[in-house]
Design a protein around this motif. Sequence first.
Motif, PDB file in Angstrom:
ATOM      1  N   PRO A  52      -6.036 -31.606  -6.559  1.00 15.42           N
ATOM      2  CA  PRO A  52      -6.100 -30.299  -7.224  1.00 15.42           C
ATOM      3  C   PRO A  52      -4.903 -29.403  -6.961  1.00 15.42           C
ATOM      4  O   PRO A  52      -4.648 -28.474  -7.729  1.00 15.42           O
ATOM      5  CB  PRO A  52      -7.392 -29.680  -6.659  1.00 15.42           C
ATOM      6  CG  PRO A  52      -7.629 -30.393  -5.359  1.00 15.42           C
ATOM      7  CD  PRO A  52      -7.115 -31.786  -5.557  1.00 15.42           C
ATOM      8  N   SER A  53      -4.144 -29.664  -5.876  1.00 17.74           N
ATOM      9  CA  SER A  53      -2.996 -28.804  -5.550  1.00 17.74           C
ATOM     10  C   SER A  53      -1.681 -29.336  -6.091  1.00 17.74           C
ATOM     11  O   SER A  53      -0.629 -28.742  -5.852  1.00 17.74           O
ATOM     12  CB  SER A  53      -2.881 -28.654  -4.020  1.00 17.74           C
ATOM     13  OG  SER A  53      -4.047 -28.075  -3.478  1.00 17.74           O
ATOM     14  N   LEU A  54      -1.714 -30.450  -6.803  1.00 19.95           N
ATOM     15  CA  LEU A  54      -0.482 -31.103  -7.245  1.00 19.95           C
ATOM     16  C   LEU A  54       0.302 -30.223  -8.215  1.00 19.95           C
ATOM     17  O   LEU A  54      -0.237 -29.730  -9.204  1.00 19.95           O
ATOM     18  CB  LEU A  54      -0.829 -32.437  -7.912  1.00 19.95           C
ATOM     19  CG  LEU A  54       0.338 -33.402  -8.133  1.00 19.95           C
ATOM     20  CD1 LEU A  54       0.883 -33.889  -6.798  1.00 19.95           C
ATOM     21  CD2 LEU A  54      -0.091 -34.584  -8.985  1.00 19.95           C
TER      22      LEU A  54
ATOM     23  N   LEU B 281       0.027 -38.239  13.604  1.00 21.88           N
ATOM     24  CA  LEU B 281       1.011 -37.334  13.002  1.00 21.88           C
ATOM     25  C   LEU B 281       0.271 -36.129  12.420  1.00 21.88           C
ATOM     26  O   LEU B 281       0.235 -35.900  11.210  1.00 21.88           O
ATOM     27  CB  LEU B 281       1.795 -38.070  11.911  1.00 21.88           C
ATOM     28  CG  LEU B 281       2.629 -39.269  12.389  1.00 21.88           C
ATOM     29  CD1 LEU B 281       3.026 -40.153  11.210  1.00 21.88           C
ATOM     30  CD2 LEU B 281       3.865 -38.790  13.140  1.00 21.88           C
ATOM     31  N   THR B 282      -0.312 -35.350  13.269  1.00 18.53           N
ATOM     32  CA  THR B 282      -1.246 -34.299  12.841  1.00 18.53           C
ATOM     33  C   THR B 282      -0.582 -33.160  12.084  1.00 18.53           C
ATOM     34  O   THR B 282      -1.262 -32.423  11.360  1.00 18.53           O
ATOM     35  CB  THR B 282      -1.987 -33.731  14.061  1.00 18.53           C
ATOM     36  OG1 THR B 282      -1.016 -33.294  15.028  1.00 18.53           O
ATOM     37  CG2 THR B 282      -2.892 -34.790  14.685  1.00 18.53           C
ATOM     38  N   GLN B 283       0.748 -32.994  12.209  1.00 19.32           N
ATOM     39  CA  GLN B 283       1.446 -31.898  11.520  1.00 19.32           C
ATOM     40  C   GLN B 283       2.372 -32.405  10.420  1.00 19.32           C
ATOM     41  O   GLN B 283       3.172 -31.633   9.895  1.00 19.32           O
ATOM     42  CB  GLN B 283       2.269 -31.090  12.540  1.00 19.32           C
ATOM     43  CG  GLN B 283       1.441 -30.429  13.623  1.00 19.32           C
ATOM     44  CD  GLN B 283       0.397 -29.479  13.043  1.00 19.32           C
ATOM     45  OE1 GLN B 283       0.696 -28.690  12.150  1.00 19.32           O
ATOM     46  NE2 GLN B 283      -0.827 -29.555  13.554  1.00 19.32           N
ATOM     47  N   LEU B 284       2.243 -33.675  10.058  1.00 14.88           N
ATOM     48  CA  LEU B 284       3.158 -34.251   9.074  1.00 14.88           C
ATOM     49  C   LEU B 284       2.933 -33.621   7.700  1.00 14.88           C
ATOM     50  O   LEU B 284       1.809 -33.578   7.195  1.00 14.88           O
ATOM     51  CB  LEU B 284       2.955 -35.768   8.983  1.00 14.88           C
ATOM     52  CG  LEU B 284       4.016 -36.510   8.154  1.00 14.88           C
ATOM     53  CD1 LEU B 284       5.365 -36.460   8.869  1.00 14.88           C
ATOM     54  CD2 LEU B 284       3.601 -37.954   7.917  1.00 14.88           C
ATOM     55  N   GLN B 285       4.027 -33.147   7.075  1.00 12.77           N
ATOM     56  CA  GLN B 285       3.953 -32.522   5.758  1.00 12.77           C
ATOM     57  C   GLN B 285       4.711 -33.304   4.688  1.00 12.77           C
ATOM     58  O   GLN B 285       4.428 -33.146   3.501  1.00 12.77           O
ATOM     59  CB  GLN B 285       4.494 -31.088   5.814  1.00 12.77           C
ATOM     60  CG  GLN B 285       3.673 -30.167   6.690  1.00 12.77           C
ATOM     61  CD  GLN B 285       4.132 -28.728   6.601  1.00 12.77           C
ATOM     62  OE1 GLN B 285       4.945 -28.371   5.745  1.00 12.77           O
ATOM     63  NE2 GLN B 285       3.631 -27.875   7.471  1.00 12.77           N
ATOM     64  N   GLU B 286       5.669 -34.140   5.097  1.00  7.30           N
ATOM     65  CA  GLU B 286       6.476 -34.881   4.128  1.00  7.30           C
ATOM     66  C   GLU B 286       6.638 -36.324   4.603  1.00  7.30           C
ATOM     67  O   GLU B 286       7.065 -36.574   5.734  1.00  7.30           O
ATOM     68  CB  GLU B 286       7.851 -34.225   3.961  1.00  7.30           C
ATOM     69  CG  GLU B 286       8.725 -34.883   2.917  1.00  7.30           C
ATOM     70  CD  GLU B 286      10.020 -34.118   2.680  1.00  7.30           C
ATOM     71  OE1 GLU B 286      10.947 -34.686   2.053  1.00  7.30           O
ATOM     72  OE2 GLU B 286      10.111 -32.950   3.128  1.00  7.30           O
ATOM     73  N   LEU B 287       6.303 -37.287   3.712  1.00  9.32           N
ATOM     74  CA  LEU B 287       6.355 -38.711   4.058  1.00  9.32           C
ATOM     75  C   LEU B 287       7.028 -39.480   2.927  1.00  9.32           C
ATOM     76  O   LEU B 287       6.646 -39.363   1.763  1.00  9.32           O
ATOM     77  CB  LEU B 287       4.940 -39.254   4.281  1.00  9.32           C
ATOM     78  CG  LEU B 287       4.813 -40.757   4.552  1.00  9.32           C
ATOM     79  CD1 LEU B 287       5.569 -41.159   5.813  1.00  9.32           C
ATOM     80  CD2 LEU B 287       3.340 -41.153   4.664  1.00  9.32           C
TER      81      LEU B 287
ATOM     82  N   LEU C  60      -0.472 -33.276   4.662  1.00 11.03           N
ATOM     83  CA  LEU C  60       0.621 -33.830   3.867  1.00 11.03           C
ATOM     84  C   LEU C  60       0.762 -33.068   2.551  1.00 11.03           C
ATOM     85  O   LEU C  60      -0.202 -32.884   1.808  1.00 11.03           O
ATOM     86  CB  LEU C  60       0.357 -35.317   3.588  1.00 11.03           C
ATOM     87  CG  LEU C  60       1.564 -36.137   3.125  1.00 11.03           C
ATOM     88  CD1 LEU C  60       2.615 -36.208   4.225  1.00 11.03           C
ATOM     89  CD2 LEU C  60       1.133 -37.541   2.724  1.00 11.03           C
ATOM     90  N   ARG C  61       2.000 -32.647   2.251  1.00 11.50           N
ATOM     91  CA  ARG C  61       2.277 -31.898   1.027  1.00 11.50           C
ATOM     92  C   ARG C  61       3.224 -32.638   0.080  1.00 11.50           C
ATOM     93  O   ARG C  61       3.195 -32.404  -1.127  1.00 11.50           O
ATOM     94  CB  ARG C  61       2.873 -30.520   1.359  1.00 11.50           C
ATOM     95  CG  ARG C  61       1.912 -29.623   2.136  1.00 11.50           C
ATOM     96  CD  ARG C  61       2.520 -28.260   2.410  1.00 11.50           C
ATOM     97  NE  ARG C  61       1.620 -27.426   3.192  1.00 11.50           N
ATOM     98  CZ  ARG C  61       0.646 -26.681   2.694  1.00 11.50           C
ATOM     99  NH1 ARG C  61       0.463 -26.674   1.382  1.00 11.50           N
ATOM    100  NH2 ARG C  61      -0.122 -25.955   3.471  1.00 11.50           N
TER     101      ARG C  61
ATOM    102  N   GLU D  21       1.236 -31.584  -2.862  1.00  8.57           N
ATOM    103  CA  GLU D  21       1.820 -30.778  -3.928  1.00  8.57           C
ATOM    104  C   GLU D  21       2.844 -31.542  -4.756  1.00  8.57           C
ATOM    105  O   GLU D  21       3.029 -31.253  -5.933  1.00  8.57           O
ATOM    106  CB  GLU D  21       2.484 -29.531  -3.338  1.00  8.57           C
ATOM    107  CG  GLU D  21       1.504 -28.600  -2.625  1.00  8.57           C
ATOM    108  CD  GLU D  21       2.202 -27.415  -2.000  1.00  8.57           C
ATOM    109  OE1 GLU D  21       3.452 -27.328  -2.118  1.00  8.57           O
ATOM    110  OE2 GLU D  21       1.528 -26.565  -1.392  1.00  8.57           O
ATOM    111  N   GLU D  22       3.541 -32.490  -4.128  1.00 10.35           N
ATOM    112  CA  GLU D  22       4.559 -33.267  -4.838  1.00 10.35           C
ATOM    113  C   GLU D  22       4.332 -34.748  -4.557  1.00 10.35           C
ATOM    114  O   GLU D  22       4.104 -35.149  -3.414  1.00 10.35           O
ATOM    115  CB  GLU D  22       5.973 -32.869  -4.399  1.00 10.35           C
ATOM    116  CG  GLU D  22       6.336 -31.429  -4.740  1.00 10.35           C
ATOM    117  CD  GLU D  22       7.775 -31.098  -4.382  1.00 10.35           C
ATOM    118  OE1 GLU D  22       8.587 -32.047  -4.261  1.00 10.35           O
ATOM    119  OE2 GLU D  22       8.090 -29.912  -4.203  1.00 10.35           O
TER     120      GLU D  22
END
Length: 663
Positions: free
Chosen positions: A117-119, A46-52, A71-72, A94-95
Motif C-alpha cells: 500500500p505504500s509503494l 538487520l532490524t534497521q535495514l531500509q534499502e536492500l 525496508l523501504r 516505497e520503491e
Amino acid sequence: MGPLTARLLMERGQPRSDRLGKIRCLDLSGMELLSEHLDPKLLCRLTQLQELDLSNNQLETLPANLGLSHLRILRCANNRLEDVTALCQFPKLEELSLEGNPFLTVSDNLKVSFLLPSLRKINGKDASSTCSQVENLNRELTNRVTAHWEKFVAALGPNEKAEKVQADFVRSAVRHVRYGPESLSEFTQWRVQMISEELAASGGTRVSDADIPEKPPGVAAASGGTRVSDADIPEKPQGVAAASRPRARLAAMKRLDYSPLNLSPIKRVCASLPAQVEGSQLGLQMEPLHFLQCHSRNNSPQDLKTQLWACAFEPAWEEGRSGATSQTVATCGGEAVCVIDCQTGIVLHKYKAPGEEFFSVAWTALTVVTQAGHRKRWSMLAAAGLRGQVRLLHVRAGFCCGVIRAHKKAIATLCFSPTRETHLFTASYDKRIILWDIGMPNHDYEFQASQLLTLDSTSIPLRLCPVASCPDAHLLAGCEGGCCCWDVRLDQPQKRRGCEVEFVFSEGSEALTRRVDGLAFVNEDVVASKGSSLGTICLWSWSQTWLHRGSKSSVVVVVLARLQWSPTELAYFSLSTCPDQGIVLCGDEEGSVWIYDVRHILKQLSPLPAAPQAPTQILKWPQPGAGGQPVMKTMVNMVVANAAFTYLTALTDSNIVAIWRRC
C-alpha cells in the motif's frame, strides 16, 4: 556463492558497523545468490535495514519470513523470480525494482500494487496509475463476486453444510467470474479467490467499500491512456481526403522524421457512434467500440498520417478452459508495436524502435522450463519491417528478447509455423523467403536463431500462408507476380529452393494484374485470395488444384466461388479469415469492412455460378469526430477477428485502430 555470513553483511553494508542491527543499506547485487542463500535467521538481525539491493543474482523466490519490517527500497532486477506474493512482508516498501525477471508478467505488477500500500515507484516509474487500475479492478471484481454469491445462495438446498457451501462457492466463483483483459487473468483470478473466500467466511457480508480505496480526483481510467469523447479524434487536414493520397508500396513509406514516441500512448475512445451497416444478418450484428490513436509520433493528437499495416490476435493458450478465446490484439505501424485489450481499449504494452517502420507481426507460444523445473508458457510476438530485422518481444514481461538481422532489405511479412512453435518464415523485398528456427531462450533469456531454408521468388512476396492440410510440407505466398508455392520439407537436402509451382487465376482478357496481396485459408482446403482480378475475392480449392498439377510448374486454380468486393484499383488491402466461423474479412479505400459468411459455399461439392457472391454485410466507416469535424474517409489496410468472432480490429491509413464488438 556460498551461504551469507554476518561478516560479509557488515562488509557490504552501510554505514559500516560491527553490529548488523545498525546497517541501513545493504548491497548484495551480482553475487550469484540463489534463493536458499537468503537465510532468514541471519537477515532478520538487520532490524534497521531500509534499502536492500539483490539485483543481478539467480533468485527464483524470496523467503517469506525475512523479518525486514523497515525496508523501504528493494532492488531485485535481473533475477529469475516467478512469484511476488512474498513481498507482502514489506508493508513499508516505497520503491521496488523487478525489471529483467522474464517470468513475471503484468499481473505480477498488479499484485505488487495490491500487496504494498505504500509503494510509490515500481521499476523507476510512478506507481499511481497501476494503483488506480488495481482499485478499479478490485471494485468491479468485488461487485461481480457479490452478485455471484447471491445467485449461488439462492440455488442452495436447505440442508447444505456451511463448510461445503464455502468451498463450493469459492470454486464456482473462480470458475465463472471473469473481468478485464486476458493478460490480467492471473491477477483477476487471484483476487476473485481472495474475495470469494472472505465473502464465504463472513457468511455473505459484502466486502466493505472502505477496503477499496476511492479513485483519486483527476486520475485517468485504468485504460492506461486518456479516455475522451468522439470529438477528440484529431481533424484530418483541410482538403486532403485519405482515399486520395497516393497508395505507396511498403518499401517506399519511410518517414522523414523519427522523433521518439512518449511511452504513455495517447488513446482516443469514440463512444456510442452509430454503426452504419449494409446487408446485416441476424447473428453478425457489430457495433463500434473503441477508436485508438496509440501509434502517434510524439503522442501527437494531430498525427493522422502514420499508416498502420498489420495486426494479429494473440492465440488463446489457456489449457483446460473450454471455449477459450483471445481478446488481445497486436498492432503495428510507424515505429511502434502495441498490444491492446479489445474489451476495455487498454493499451497493455507498447514497444517502439526509433527509425523503424513496422509492417508485420506474428504470435507464437514457447514452453520454457525454469531451473526449478517449472514449465512456463511464454507468449512471444515477432515484429519486423523496414530495417529487415525481426524483433522478438516477450509481451507480458515487457521487453525485447532478441533481434534477428534477417534481410538486407525491408521485411514485408512474417508468420510462424502452426505446428513448430520456433519456426518463423520471413519474406523480404530482396525476393527471398527465409525459414528460421528462433530456438529456445538460454539462461540469459537470449535467442540464437538459425537459418533452415532460403526460398527464392521471382517477385516480392507480400503474404505468407502455410498450407493448412500440410504446413510442414508446403508454403503458399501471395506475391507481386502471382501466387507461388514452395516445398518446405526439412528432410530434403536442398537448403535453397525455387518456386515449385505457380497458381494461375485464368480470366482471359479480364485479368488486369497478377499481383496477389491477400491470402488465407478459410478451412483445411479452401483458400481465399485477392488481387488477381478487379473487385473480387477468389475462393479456390487447394486439394482439387493440386490434383491437376502433375509435373507442371504452372496450374490453373479450381475456383469454387468469387466474392464481390470494392472495385478500387488500389492495392495492399490484406484479407483475413476466421476459420472457426467460416468468415472472410477485408477492408477497402472508403474505410468500410466487408464481411462474408461463406459457410454455405464451403459445403458445396461443386463450383457455384460465376456471378460474384455479395457480402454478408458491410460495416461503414463511422466517421469519428475531430475537433468538431468528422473524419470522413480512411483506408482500412487490414482487418482481423478473434477466433470466436466476438471482436474485430481494423487498421487504417490515418493512424486509427478501430475495434468493433459483436452484439
